[in-house]
Write a protein that holds these residues in place. Structure first.
Motif, mmCIF file in Angstrom:
data_model
loop_
_atom_site.group_PDB
_atom_site.id
_atom_site.type_symbol
_atom_site.label_atom_id
_atom_site.label_comp_id
_atom_site.label_asym_id
_atom_site.label_seq_id
_atom_site.Cartn_x
_atom_site.Cartn_y
_atom_site.Cartn_z
ATOM 1 N N GLU A 62 -17.486 113.210 35.196
ATOM 2 C CA GLU A 62 -17.254 114.656 35.273
ATOM 3 C C GLU A 62 -18.228 115.361 34.329
ATOM 4 O O GLU A 62 -18.495 114.885 33.225
ATOM 5 C CB GLU A 62 -15.815 114.995 34.866
ATOM 6 C CG GLU A 62 -14.761 114.397 35.770
ATOM 7 C CD GLU A 62 -14.732 115.053 37.141
ATOM 8 O OE1 GLU A 62 -15.133 116.225 37.251
ATOM 9 O OE2 GLU A 62 -14.317 114.380 38.094
ATOM 10 N N GLY A 63 -18.736 116.508 34.723
ATOM 11 C CA GLY A 63 -19.719 117.227 33.910
ATOM 12 C C GLY A 63 -19.133 117.810 32.638
ATOM 13 O O GLY A 63 -19.834 117.989 31.643
ATOM 14 N N TRP A 64 -17.857 118.120 32.607
ATOM 15 C CA TRP A 64 -17.251 118.770 31.445
ATOM 16 C C TRP A 64 -16.786 117.780 30.388
ATOM 17 O O TRP A 64 -16.542 118.165 29.254
ATOM 18 C CB TRP A 64 -16.062 119.624 31.894
ATOM 19 C CG TRP A 64 -15.009 118.843 32.647
ATOM 20 C CD1 TRP A 64 -14.922 118.684 33.990
ATOM 21 C CD2 TRP A 64 -13.933 118.098 32.078
ATOM 22 N NE1 TRP A 64 -13.860 117.886 34.312
ATOM 23 C CE2 TRP A 64 -13.221 117.511 33.149
ATOM 24 C CE3 TRP A 64 -13.492 117.857 30.773
ATOM 25 C CZ2 TRP A 64 -12.107 116.712 32.965
ATOM 26 C CZ3 TRP A 64 -12.379 117.064 30.592
ATOM 27 C CH2 TRP A 64 -11.690 116.494 31.674
ATOM 28 N N TRP A 65 -16.642 116.498 30.717
ATOM 29 C CA TRP A 65 -16.021 115.528 29.816
ATOM 30 C C TRP A 65 -16.800 115.351 28.513
ATOM 31 O O TRP A 65 -16.241 115.498 27.429
ATOM 32 C CB TRP A 65 -15.863 114.185 30.545
ATOM 33 C CG TRP A 65 -15.365 113.086 29.648
ATOM 34 C CD1 TRP A 65 -16.086 112.065 29.125
ATOM 35 C CD2 TRP A 65 -14.038 112.926 29.147
ATOM 36 N NE1 TRP A 65 -15.299 111.265 28.349
ATOM 37 C CE2 TRP A 65 -14.030 111.774 28.337
ATOM 38 C CE3 TRP A 65 -12.865 113.644 29.300
ATOM 39 C CZ2 TRP A 65 -12.891 111.319 27.698
ATOM 40 C CZ3 TRP A 65 -11.729 113.183 28.657
ATOM 41 C CH2 TRP A 65 -11.745 112.041 27.863
ATOM 42 N N THR A 66 -18.079 115.062 28.594
ATOM 43 C CA THR A 66 -18.865 114.780 27.391
ATOM 44 C C THR A 66 -18.945 115.991 26.456
ATOM 45 O O THR A 66 -18.691 115.848 25.250
ATOM 46 C CB THR A 66 -20.274 114.287 27.770
ATOM 47 O OG1 THR A 66 -20.146 113.145 28.612
ATOM 48 C CG2 THR A 66 -21.087 113.926 26.542
ATOM 49 N N PRO A 67 -19.264 117.203 26.950
ATOM 50 C CA PRO A 67 -19.296 118.337 26.020
ATOM 51 C C PRO A 67 -17.937 118.629 25.379
ATOM 52 O O PRO A 67 -17.873 119.001 24.200
ATOM 53 C CB PRO A 67 -19.737 119.513 26.900
ATOM 54 C CG PRO A 67 -20.392 118.908 28.078
ATOM 55 C CD PRO A 67 -19.768 117.577 28.270
ATOM 56 N N VAL A 68 -16.855 118.440 26.135
ATOM 57 C CA VAL A 68 -15.522 118.706 25.572
ATOM 58 C C VAL A 68 -15.197 117.701 24.477
ATOM 59 O O VAL A 68 -14.675 118.067 23.415
ATOM 60 C CB VAL A 68 -14.446 118.687 26.684
ATOM 61 C CG1 VAL A 68 -13.052 118.633 26.101
ATOM 62 C CG2 VAL A 68 -14.595 119.904 27.577
ATOM 63 N N VAL A 69 -15.511 116.426 24.699
ATOM 64 C CA VAL A 69 -15.240 115.398 23.684
ATOM 65 C C VAL A 69 -16.072 115.654 22.426
ATOM 66 O O VAL A 69 -15.568 115.586 21.304
ATOM 67 C CB VAL A 69 -15.505 113.986 24.249
ATOM 68 C CG1 VAL A 69 -15.487 112.939 23.147
ATOM 69 C CG2 VAL A 69 -14.483 113.648 25.320
ATOM 70 N N ILE A 70 -17.363 115.985 22.608
ATOM 71 C CA ILE A 70 -18.224 116.247 21.445
ATOM 72 C C ILE A 70 -17.760 117.495 20.700
ATOM 73 O O ILE A 70 -17.679 117.506 19.467
ATOM 74 C CB ILE A 70 -19.697 116.361 21.887
ATOM 75 C CG1 ILE A 70 -20.206 114.994 22.357
ATOM 76 C CG2 ILE A 70 -20.567 116.903 20.762
ATOM 77 C CD1 ILE A 70 -21.577 115.025 22.973
ATOM 78 N N ALA A 71 -17.439 118.556 21.436
ATOM 79 C CA ALA A 71 -16.973 119.791 20.779
ATOM 80 C C ALA A 71 -15.651 119.560 20.064
ATOM 81 O O ALA A 71 -15.443 120.058 18.947
ATOM 82 C CB ALA A 71 -16.841 120.905 21.818
ATOM 83 N N GLY A 72 -14.757 118.815 20.688
ATOM 84 C CA GLY A 72 -13.466 118.530 20.044
ATOM 85 C C GLY A 72 -13.633 117.718 18.772
ATOM 86 O O GLY A 72 -13.018 118.020 17.735
ATOM 87 N N ALA A 73 -14.469 116.676 18.838
ATOM 88 C CA ALA A 73 -14.705 115.851 17.644
ATOM 89 C C ALA A 73 -15.380 116.657 16.539
ATOM 90 O O ALA A 73 -15.027 116.538 15.361
ATOM 91 C CB ALA A 73 -15.549 114.639 18.012
ATOM 92 N N ALA A 74 -16.355 117.504 16.908
ATOM 93 C CA ALA A 74 -17.039 118.332 15.908
ATOM 94 C C ALA A 74 -16.067 119.340 15.283
ATOM 95 O O ALA A 74 -16.102 119.581 14.073
ATOM 96 C CB ALA A 74 -18.217 119.056 16.549
ATOM 97 N N THR A 75 -15.178 119.908 16.095
ATOM 98 C CA THR A 75 -14.194 120.873 15.579
ATOM 99 C C THR A 75 -13.238 120.198 14.603
ATOM 100 O O THR A 75 -12.950 120.738 13.521
ATOM 101 C CB THR A 75 -13.405 121.503 16.741
ATOM 102 O OG1 THR A 75 -14.328 122.131 17.623
ATOM 103 C CG2 THR A 75 -12.402 122.512 16.245
ATOM 104 N N VAL A 76 -12.757 119.010 14.958
ATOM 105 C CA VAL A 76 -11.857 118.285 14.062
ATOM 106 C C VAL A 76 -12.571 117.924 12.764
ATOM 107 O O VAL A 76 -12.008 118.068 11.673
ATOM 108 C CB VAL A 76 -11.300 117.028 14.766
ATOM 109 C CG1 VAL A 76 -10.598 116.107 13.784
ATOM 110 C CG2 VAL A 76 -10.363 117.417 15.895
#
Length: 195
Positions: A62-76
């Motif tokens: 899915e196109g959204w999976w990688t950016p969401v995981v990276i953004a979530g990890a960076a936010t945490v």
């Protein structure tokens, strides 16, 4: 309640909720417990995983999976660093207002440091001094820098500092403990050159 206490309690509640949900999901995989749960309760099968390799492979395409995981990890990560920094800053700075021994009397830590600096500079044989007060609700740390006059007796100055200035400060902020760290230097013998 101070802002860092609110942040502490909020983070503690969130971590507790996540751990409770994970624990309940783990317990629901036990056959004894799974039989007694309602039908709508999400339960894991014994030996199963939350996300298997096939499901993870589908999500990676899915196109959204990688950016969401990276953004979530960076936010945490950034939120954790921000909380860590604010906790460290709060611990160093100490409480803004200190309740004194008399009821309903408070003083700012900066005002206490200024008063101690004036008392330290008034000691005999002290050319210059500076005091910083930091700490928490149970203990304060006073960092004292003394510059003595040439020929001064450091032992006598330190005795007077301990028995008079620090004793008065300890009595003022009781029941808090006051721990003092003193650094002593001596002013140079060289006279200043006239311009």
């Amino acid at each position: 309640m101070s802002p860092h206490h609110v942040v502490n309690r909020t983070l503690l509640a969130l971590c507790g909720a996540v751990l409770l949900a994970g624990g309940l999901l783990g317990v629901s995989s036990w056959s004894v417990v799974a039989e007694r749960l309602p039908s709508w309760w999400p339960s894991a099968q014994p030996g199963s995983v939350l996300l298997d390799r096939a499901g993870l492979g589908e999500l990676r395409h899915e196109g959204w999976w990688t950016p969401v995981v990276i953004a979530g990890a960076a936010t945490v990560l950034l939120a954790s660093l921000l909380v860590l920094w604010s906790q460290a800053a709060a611990g160093r700075a100490g409480p803004a207002l200190l309740t004194l021994a008399r009821p309903d009397v408070t003083i700012r830590t900066r005002a206490l440091a200024d008063a101690l600096t004036r008392d330290v500079c008034a000691l005999p044989s002290v050319a210059d001094g500076r005091v910083r007060v930091r700490g928490g609700p149970e203990e304060l740390r006073a960092r004292i820098r003394l510059r003595l006059e040439p020929g001064a007796e450091p032992r006598a100055v330190l005795r007077q500092l301990s028995e008079e200035t620090l004793a008065e400060a300890r009595a003022s902020v009781a029941p808090r403990r006051v721990r003092a760290e003193v650094r002593v230097s001596v002013r140079s013998h060289r006279a200043r050159r006239a311009l």
